[in-house]
Design an enzyme around this catalytic site. Structure first.
Site, PDB file in Angstrom:
ATOM      1  CG  ASN A   1      -8.261   5.968  -4.666  1.00 17.90           C
ATOM      2  OD1 ASN A   1      -9.090   5.290  -4.510  1.00 17.90           O
ATOM      3  ND2 ASN A   1      -8.547   7.279  -4.066  1.00 17.90           N
TER       4      ASN A   1
ATOM      5  CG  ASP B   1      -8.384   5.056  -0.348  1.00 15.63           C
ATOM      6  OD1 ASP B   1      -9.496   5.661  -0.491  1.00 15.63           O
ATOM      7  OD2 ASP B   1      -8.033   4.286  -0.944  1.00 15.63           O
TER       8      ASP B   1
ATOM      9  CB  THR C   1      -9.359  -0.910  -7.794  1.00 10.78           C
ATOM     10  OG1 THR C   1      -9.183   0.319  -7.196  1.00 10.78           O
ATOM     11  CG2 THR C   1      -8.289  -1.774  -7.070  1.00 10.78           C
TER      12      THR C   1
ATOM     13  CB  THR D   1      -5.868   0.460  -6.615  1.00  9.85           C
ATOM     14  OG1 THR D   1      -6.940   1.443  -6.791  1.00  9.85           O
ATOM     15  CG2 THR D   1      -5.492   1.199  -5.085  1.00  9.85           C
TER      16      THR D   1
ATOM     17  N   GLY E   1     -13.753  -1.757  -6.737  1.00  5.43           N
ATOM     18  CA  GLY E   1     -15.021  -1.043  -6.372  1.00  5.43           C
ATOM     19  C   GLY E   1     -15.008  -0.112  -5.171  1.00  5.43           C
TER      20      GLY E   1
ATOM     21  NE  ARG F   1      -4.168   1.880   0.834  1.00  8.33           N
ATOM     22  CZ  ARG F   1      -5.240   1.940   0.179  1.00  8.33           C
ATOM     23  NH1 ARG F   1      -5.182   1.588  -1.113  1.00  8.33           N
ATOM     24  NH2 ARG F   1      -6.242   2.612   0.653  1.00  8.33           N
TER      25      ARG F   1
ATOM     26  CB  SER G   1      -7.079  -0.250   1.658  1.00 10.42           C
ATOM     27  OG  SER G   1      -7.579  -0.971   0.592  1.00 10.42           O
ATOM     28  CB  SER G   2     -12.707  -0.796   0.925  1.00 12.33           C
ATOM     29  OG  SER G   2     -12.846   0.229   1.557  1.00 12.33           O
TER      30      SER G   2
HETATM   31  O1  DON Z   1      -8.132   0.868  -1.169  1.00  9.23           O
HETATM   32  C1  DON Z   1      -9.194   1.212  -1.458  1.00  9.23           C
HETATM   33  O2  DON Z   1     -10.221   0.905  -0.711  1.00  9.23           O
HETATM   34  C2  DON Z   1      -9.504   2.069  -2.710  1.00  9.23           C
HETATM   35  N1  DON Z   1      -8.383   2.996  -2.856  1.00  9.23           N
HETATM   36  C3  DON Z   1     -10.104   1.172  -3.701  1.00  9.23           C
HETATM   37  C4  DON Z   1     -10.364   1.871  -4.951  1.00  9.23           C
HETATM   38  C5  DON Z   1     -11.286   1.266  -5.878  1.00  9.23           C
HETATM   39  O3  DON Z   1     -11.482   0.388  -5.804  1.00  9.23           O
HETATM   40  C6  DON Z   1     -11.587   2.126  -7.133  1.00  9.23           C
HETATM   41  N2  DON Z   1     -12.233   1.238  -7.906  1.00  9.23           N
HETATM   42  N3  DON Z   1     -13.134   0.612  -8.613  1.00  9.23           N
END
Ligand code: DON
Length: 573
Positions: free
Chosen positions: A404, A426, A384, A402, A476, A110, A455-456
């Site tokens: 992001n 984030d 992502t 990603t 997502g 990350r 993050s998710s």
């Molecule tokens: O780390 C995360 O949770 C976000 N930066 C992820 C971003 C993402 O999935 C965008 N796309 N669909």
């Protein structure tokens, strides 16, 4: 050199076949007994990724004796070229690994906040968040982790030399590849942002308007990848690539320094382990919230009364929404980078605690989420990327990576041809203020130098009786944990195959804003009006998630589930 060429030639051949006619094999389903979609099925190995060329690169690496880790590394490099909207060298991600002997690991690559970052850096003088400041341009960029991550995983577990794993990406960047209709459309839409935030000419602007089938060549990116191949991970802290990145920062008013680049380290962390029914779930822990949310939500379904499963579909949908709402409320309060804040992991995953949290779910009524500032996640960038790989020995890699947002910060590094992330968004820019995904947070996810933003992402592997069962993940943003959650329920509880589970429509609740987002058709009109009567509010979302997954079928073969919401493709042998 001969190996390089032959590997590239094979990849191009497979990719050409895929693009001409049998594109995205998952779209031509073999009929199954129940007439439901069946993904591509293979005896030994499978790669499912967001792009046919990247999947082809991964499969060729496996055929040439590489293991799942080698394939993952090669696919990641390839995605940086063929899927530059999310595939990256200027971003970061998470990789969950299960080797055939049962050992597990997770790698956190990350991004981190630069040393000069401050908790108020996105606020104006009056203390209000400046719209867009954490989302676009040079100040939105976190210190990238992908290059260091790929070298770390390869050093520990890879088998083939790194230069062989990088060559297909270098060749694809040099020779170019044809844009799919979706890519051409997305690139045209991203162009104003890329032009606004990049300070130097870049390859994406070679044409004013891109059409499907146009060839995108990225010579600067090819040179950057070649330098990384020759110079290793130091190229990003000491080499010309670092130089170009730092110049880009200076031109655009960014704050990343050479010391930031030199200090970046990926982190091996024990994979988060939990159970769902008779399955073991191996997933990503903090600084991602994805795995914790997934385990909490699965527990919330395991303890649902039989009436929920046997009753009308509205009862099941209601339960899922209520479980999601409660899990996300915990995210906002407790989760952040474990190197900086105490994450009460054991407490959050304690079955007794989760059961208590779920105990007040009413069978009749929606529980209103507290009303605080609501975002509008309908406009979230959907970009992502995730890939799932199983090799012939049974080693498995689940990786989500990603920038992001869509094309990240919009900044292409001048002369180096790669896009920088906007991962700083984030972080929680101010307590209770939603980010691009409508997610709020507080102290635990406040900005601090060197800290990883929450993050998710939820790359996940499931096993049953110590045998590999499923590998999955998705992009997502905030919808990542719920998309993974629903794909697991689809297979484990609804008996779907992998492709069917991936194609099934999704819905999503994240506590705040207090709305169920759903893809058209995810919930019938009859059910949704009944659910509105129970107090739920609905909002349509054109698309939620893009799950790429592999399922081991009862006969031992592998079924790839490639999400038709994108150009995603499974290839196996
Ligand atoms: O780390 C995360 O949770 C976000 N930066 C992820 C971003 C993402 O999935 C965008 N796309 N669909």
């Amino acid at each position: 050199m001969r190996t390089r060429l032959s590997l590239f030639a094979l990849v191009m051949l497979v990719a050409a076949l895929l693009l001409s006619g049998c594109t995205a094999q998952h779209k031509h389903h073999l009929p199954q007994a129940r007439g439901v979609p069946l993904g591509v099925v293979a005896d030994s190995a499978m790669v499912v990724s967001a792009h046919p060329m990247a999947s082809a690169v991964g499969v060729e690496v496996l055929r040439q004796g590489g293991n799942a880790i080698d394939a993952a590394v090669a696919v990641h490099w390839a995605l940086a070229v063929v899927a530059p909207w999310a595939g990256n060298i200027g971003g970061g991600g998470f990789m969950v690994i299960r080797m055939a002997d049962g050992t597990t690991a997770s790698l956190d690559f990350r991004e981190v906040a630069p040393a000069a970052a401050t908790r108020d850096m996105y606020l104006d003088r009056s203390g209000s968040v400046v719209p867009g400041k954490s989302e676009h341009g040079h100040l939105a960029v976190g210190v990238p982790g992908s290059v260091a991550g790929l070298f770390a995983v390869h050093d520990s577990l890879g088998r083939l030399p790194m230069e062989r794993l990088m060559q297909p990406a270098i060749d694809l960047a040099t020779q170019g590849c044809a844009l799919t209709p979706l890519e051409a459309r997305d690139l045209n839409a991203a162009m104003p942002m890329l032009r606004r935030y990049s300070t130097q000419p870049f390859a994406f602007a070679a044409k004013d308007r891109w059409a499907a089938g146009d060839t995108l060549r990225q010579p600067e990116l090819a040179s950057t990848l070649s330098r990384i191949r020759d110079g290793g991970v130091e190229e990003l802290s000491e080499g010309l690539t670092a130089e170009l990145l730092l110049k880009e920062m200076q031109r655009g008013g960014g704050i990343i320094t050479r010391a930031d680049l030199a200090a970046y380290r990926p982190a091996w962390r024990p994979a988060l382990q939990g159970r769902y029914r008779d399955l073991e779930v191996i997933t990503m822990g903090p600084p991602s919230s994805g795995g914790i949310l997934l385990l909490q939500m699965l527990r919330g379904m395991e303890t649902a009364s039989p009436a929920v499963w046997a009753g009308p579909s509205k009862a099941l949908i209601h339960r899922i929404v209520e479980v999601e709402r409660r899990a996300f409320a915990d995210r906002a309060k407790y989760l952040g980078d474990p190197d900086f804040v105490e994450v009460p992991l054991q407490g959050l995953l304690d079955p007794g605690y989760i059961d208590e949290r779920m105990a007040d779910i009413s069978a009749e009524e929606a529980t209103p989420s507290n009303t605080i500032l609501a975002g509008d996640p309908l406009h979230e960038p959907m970009h992502t990327t995730h890939f799932s790989i199983v090799d012939a020995e049974g080693n498995a890699v689940s990786c989500t990576t990603t920038l992001n947002g869509w094309y990240g910060s919009g900044v292409v590094v001048g002369g180096a041809g790669f896009v920088l992330n906007n991962e700083m968004d984030d972080f929680s820019a101010a307590p209770g203020v939603p980010n691009a995904y409508g997610l709020t947070g507080g102290e635990a996810n406040a900005i601090q130098p060197g800290k990883r933003m929450l993050s998710s992402m939820a790359p996940t592997i499931l096993t049953r009786n110590e045998e590999l069962f499923m590998v999955l993940g998705t992009p997502g943003g905030s919808t990542i944990p719920t998309s993974v959650f629903q794909a697991v329920l689809n297979v484990v509880d609804h008996g779907m195959g992998m492709q069917e589970a991936v194609e099934a429509k999704r819905f999503h609740h994240q506590w705040q804003p207090d709305t169920v987002r759903m893809e058209p058709g995810a919930i019938s009109t009859v059910d949704s009006s009944a659910l509105v009567g129970m107090g739920h509010a609905f909002k349509l979302s054109s698309s939620i998630g893009r799950v790429d997954a592999v399922l081991r079928l009862p006969d031992g073969r592998l079924e790839g589930g490639a999400d038709p919401r994108g150009d995603d493709t499974g290839i196996g042998y």
